[in-house]
Design an enzyme around this catalytic site. Structure first.
Site, PDB file in Angstrom:
ATOM      1  N   GLU A 135       4.767  -5.023   7.540  1.00  0.00           N
ATOM      2  CA  GLU A 135       3.750  -3.905   8.281  1.00  0.00           C
ATOM      3  C   GLU A 135       4.147  -3.710   9.598  1.00  0.00           C
ATOM      4  OE1 GLU A 135       2.628  -6.117   6.110  1.00  0.00           O
ATOM      5  OE2 GLU A 135       0.960  -5.269   4.710  1.00  0.00           O
TER       6      GLU A 135
ATOM      7  N   GLY B 233       0.754  -4.937   0.925  1.00  0.00           N
ATOM      8  CA  GLY B 233      -0.381  -4.968   0.179  1.00  0.00           C
ATOM      9  C   GLY B 233      -0.419  -5.565  -1.338  1.00  0.00           C
TER      10      GLY B 233
ATOM     11  N   GLU C 286      -0.708  -9.206  -0.261  1.00  0.00           N
ATOM     12  CA  GLU C 286      -2.074  -9.616  -0.148  1.00  0.00           C
ATOM     13  C   GLU C 286      -2.805  -9.526  -1.515  1.00  0.00           C
ATOM     14  OE1 GLU C 286      -1.815  -6.108   2.466  1.00  0.00           O
ATOM     15  OE2 GLU C 286      -2.923  -7.463   3.814  1.00  0.00           O
TER      16      GLU C 286
ATOM     17  N   ALA D   9       0.714  -1.184  -0.026  1.00  0.00           N
ATOM     18  CA  ALA D   9       0.002  -0.105   0.045  1.00  0.00           C
ATOM     19  C   ALA D   9       0.906   1.379  -0.066  1.00  0.00           C
ATOM     20  CB  ALA D   9      -1.092  -0.042   1.178  1.00  0.00           C
TER      21      ALA D   9
HETATM   22  N1  CAA Z   1       4.608   3.205  -0.821  1.00  0.00           N
HETATM   23  C1  CAA Z   1       4.876   4.218  -1.399  1.00  0.00           C
HETATM   24  N2  CAA Z   1       6.178   4.403  -2.298  1.00  0.00           N
HETATM   25  C2  CAA Z   1       6.704   3.373  -2.307  1.00  0.00           C
HETATM   26  C3  CAA Z   1       6.619   2.073  -1.796  1.00  0.00           C
HETATM   27  C4  CAA Z   1       5.329   2.249  -0.979  1.00  0.00           C
HETATM   28  N3  CAA Z   1       4.826   0.796  -0.512  1.00  0.00           N
HETATM   29  N4  CAA Z   1       7.441   1.099  -2.083  1.00  0.00           N
HETATM   30  C5  CAA Z   1       8.530   1.779  -2.826  1.00  0.00           C
HETATM   31  N5  CAA Z   1       8.101   3.241  -2.958  1.00  0.00           N
HETATM   32  C6  CAA Z   1       8.672   4.286  -3.687  1.00  0.00           C
HETATM   33  C7  CAA Z   1      10.036   4.666  -2.961  1.00  0.00           C
HETATM   34  O1  CAA Z   1       9.477   5.758  -1.803  1.00  0.00           O
HETATM   35  C8  CAA Z   1      10.878   5.247  -4.030  1.00  0.00           C
HETATM   36  O2  CAA Z   1      10.414   6.622  -4.154  1.00  0.00           O
HETATM   37  P1  CAA Z   1      11.128   7.769  -4.360  1.00  0.00           P
HETATM   38  O3  CAA Z   1      12.180   7.386  -5.571  1.00  0.00           O
HETATM   39  O4  CAA Z   1      10.360   9.057  -4.731  1.00  0.00           O
HETATM   40  O5  CAA Z   1      12.068   7.853  -3.149  1.00  0.00           O
HETATM   41  C9  CAA Z   1      10.585   4.463  -4.992  1.00  0.00           C
HETATM   42  O6  CAA Z   1       9.232   3.666  -4.809  1.00  0.00           O
HETATM   43  C10 CAA Z   1      11.736   3.520  -5.011  1.00  0.00           C
HETATM   44  O7  CAA Z   1      11.865   2.584  -4.035  1.00  0.00           O
HETATM   45  P2  CAA Z   1      13.267   2.487  -3.345  1.00  0.00           P
HETATM   46  O8  CAA Z   1      13.942   3.558  -3.974  1.00  0.00           O
HETATM   47  O9  CAA Z   1      12.776   2.306  -1.886  1.00  0.00           O
HETATM   48  O10 CAA Z   1      13.715   0.992  -4.024  1.00  0.00           O
HETATM   49  P3  CAA Z   1      14.869  -0.142  -3.418  1.00  0.00           P
HETATM   50  O11 CAA Z   1      14.910  -0.779  -4.512  1.00  0.00           O
HETATM   51  O12 CAA Z   1      15.717   0.845  -2.614  1.00  0.00           O
HETATM   52  O13 CAA Z   1      13.766  -0.731  -2.563  1.00  0.00           O
HETATM   53  C11 CAA Z   1      11.816  -1.941  -1.590  1.00  0.00           C
HETATM   54  C12 CAA Z   1      12.778  -1.619  -2.751  1.00  0.00           C
HETATM   55  C13 CAA Z   1      12.615  -2.814  -0.989  1.00  0.00           C
HETATM   56  C14 CAA Z   1      10.708  -2.608  -2.243  1.00  0.00           C
HETATM   57  C15 CAA Z   1      11.613  -0.671  -0.778  1.00  0.00           C
HETATM   58  O14 CAA Z   1      10.920   0.199  -1.884  1.00  0.00           O
HETATM   59  C16 CAA Z   1      10.700  -0.928   0.172  1.00  0.00           C
HETATM   60  O15 CAA Z   1      10.792  -1.375   1.212  1.00  0.00           O
HETATM   61  N6  CAA Z   1       9.206  -0.460  -0.195  1.00  0.00           N
HETATM   62  C17 CAA Z   1       8.289  -0.536   0.938  1.00  0.00           C
HETATM   63  C18 CAA Z   1       7.800  -1.994   1.238  1.00  0.00           C
HETATM   64  C19 CAA Z   1       6.626  -1.921   1.990  1.00  0.00           C
HETATM   65  O16 CAA Z   1       6.888  -1.839   3.305  1.00  0.00           O
HETATM   66  N7  CAA Z   1       5.415  -2.281   1.926  1.00  0.00           N
HETATM   67  C20 CAA Z   1       4.256  -2.670   2.745  1.00  0.00           C
HETATM   68  C21 CAA Z   1       3.559  -1.125   2.819  1.00  0.00           C
HETATM   69  S1  CAA Z   1       2.229  -1.106   4.051  1.00  0.00           S
HETATM   70  C22 CAA Z   1       1.077  -2.179   3.561  1.00  0.00           C
HETATM   71  O17 CAA Z   1       1.063  -2.626   2.452  1.00  0.00           O
HETATM   72  C23 CAA Z   1      -0.179  -2.042   4.413  1.00  0.00           C
HETATM   73  C24 CAA Z   1      -1.332  -2.984   3.797  1.00  0.00           C
HETATM   74  O18 CAA Z   1      -1.444  -4.203   4.007  1.00  0.00           O
HETATM   75  C25 CAA Z   1      -2.707  -2.245   3.503  1.00  0.00           C
END
Ligand code: CAA
Length: 260
Positions: free
Chosen positions: A138, A115, A118, A70
């Site tokens: 999460e 998400g 999921e 998400a």
């Molecule tokens: N939401 C918003 N933006 C996101 C995102 C997310 N879930 N995941 C990645 N992005 C964005 C980053 O912020 C980044 O944007 P900028 O270039 O503007 O900074 C861009 O995508 C590229 O990402 P990274 O620079 O972080 O890429 P990376 O290769 O270094 O890492 C990754 C990749 C490991 C997937 C890392 O992006 C990451 O950990 N993302 C978040 C994963 C996460 O925690 N997901 C769970 C979200 S909570 C949820 O989903 C709740 C639910 O169940 C409803």
């Protein structure tokens, strides 16, 4: 648009009986914000009623991410009430994926986190690219999964393995996801492989395919005795379709059935 958020975060392609939905927010690794969930809902409504479409594939844009979760930026400032509404929206859309009478295949082409994992879990069948990674990070963000992860993950891989992923927030590679039954197959070209499976399903009786999915999805929520009666009803219904007549006639005539 500023921030890179176009109106089209979901791309739809219809090809040989298969509707391919691509989550397309490459600047955010296809993270799901409200707008994208609303668009996914509209796309599902469209494909559900489109008679050309027999099977749906969901994939992510690019080769790095299926869906990285998400949208954390959008969630950051949410009130508890807004967050609950966001979870309910995700649930509504993912339940549509799960219960639509057409088979839905997830072609997991990279990160499937939060998400994203999921969404894959809500699909009927999951194929993963070799570099895909799965997880529910999460708890590391101070939240619980909101789009079904606490329920669908342990139902699929078992309580122990499900809780290990949910509580550690760790990610696992595709091969391990396959070992624990989270994905059906790990392949080098995931979309092509998903399309091949969709093509195979498209050659079968559309009525029987729809019935089979309904029997499994709804039957699994029933007790065994009721589920078996439900199955018998579905079996009986097939005999009211011309497709049963064609399928069995073709068998007798030693030819390939034509369900068109
Ligand atoms: N939401 C918003 N933006 C996101 C995102 C997310 N879930 N995941 C990645 N992005 C964005 C980053 O912020 C980044 O944007 P900028 O270039 O503007 O900074 C861009 O995508 C590229 O990402 P990274 O620079 O972080 O890429 P990376 O290769 O270094 O890492 C990754 C990749 C490991 C997937 C890392 O992006 C990451 O950990 N993302 C978040 C994963 C996460 O925690 N997901 C769970 C979200 S909570 C949820 O989903 C709740 C639910 O169940 C409803």
């Amino acid at each position: 648009l500023p921030g890179g958020d176009e109106v089209n975060n979901i791309l739809i392609e219809i090809k040989d009986g298969t509707g391919i939905l691509t989550i397309h927010r490459p600047h955010a690794l296809n993270a799901l914000n409200r707008q994208t969930l609303e668009e996914l809902k509209m796309a599902l409504v469209e494909l559900r009623s489109n008679e050309q479409v027999q099977v749906i594939i969901i994939t992510g844009s690019g080769d790095k991410a299926f869906v990285a979760g998400a949208d954390i930026r959008e969630m950051e400032g949410m009130t508890p009430e807004e967050a609950k509404r966001f979870a309910l929206l995700g649930d509504e859309v993912f339940t549509m994926v799960e219960t639509t009478d057409k088979p839905v295949i997830a072609a997991v082409n990279g990160f499937a986190l939060g998400g994203g994992c999921e969404l894959a879990l809500a699909c009927d069948i999951r194929y993963a690219a070799e570099h895909a990674r799965f997880g529910q990070p999460e708890v590391g963000l101070g939240i619980t999964p909101g789009f079904g992860g606490t329920q669908r993950l342990p139902r699929l891989v078992g309580k122990g393995l499900g809780l290990e992923l949910l509580l550690s927030g760790g990610t696992i590679p595709a091969e391990e996801a396959w070992r624990i039954g989270l994905v059906n197959k790990v392949v080098p070209y995931v979309l092509e492989e998903a399309e091949k499976l969709a093509q195979c399903i498209c050659t079968k009786s559309p009525f029987a395919v729809k019935q089979t999915k309904q029997l499994v999805v709804h039957g699994l929520n029933m007790d065994m005795a009721r589920a078996l009666r439900f199955e018998a009803e579905g079996f009986g219904l097939c005999f009211s379709s011309g497709e049963q007549k064609e399928g069995m006639k073709a068998f007798g005539e030693k030819r390939v059935p034509s369900f068109k």
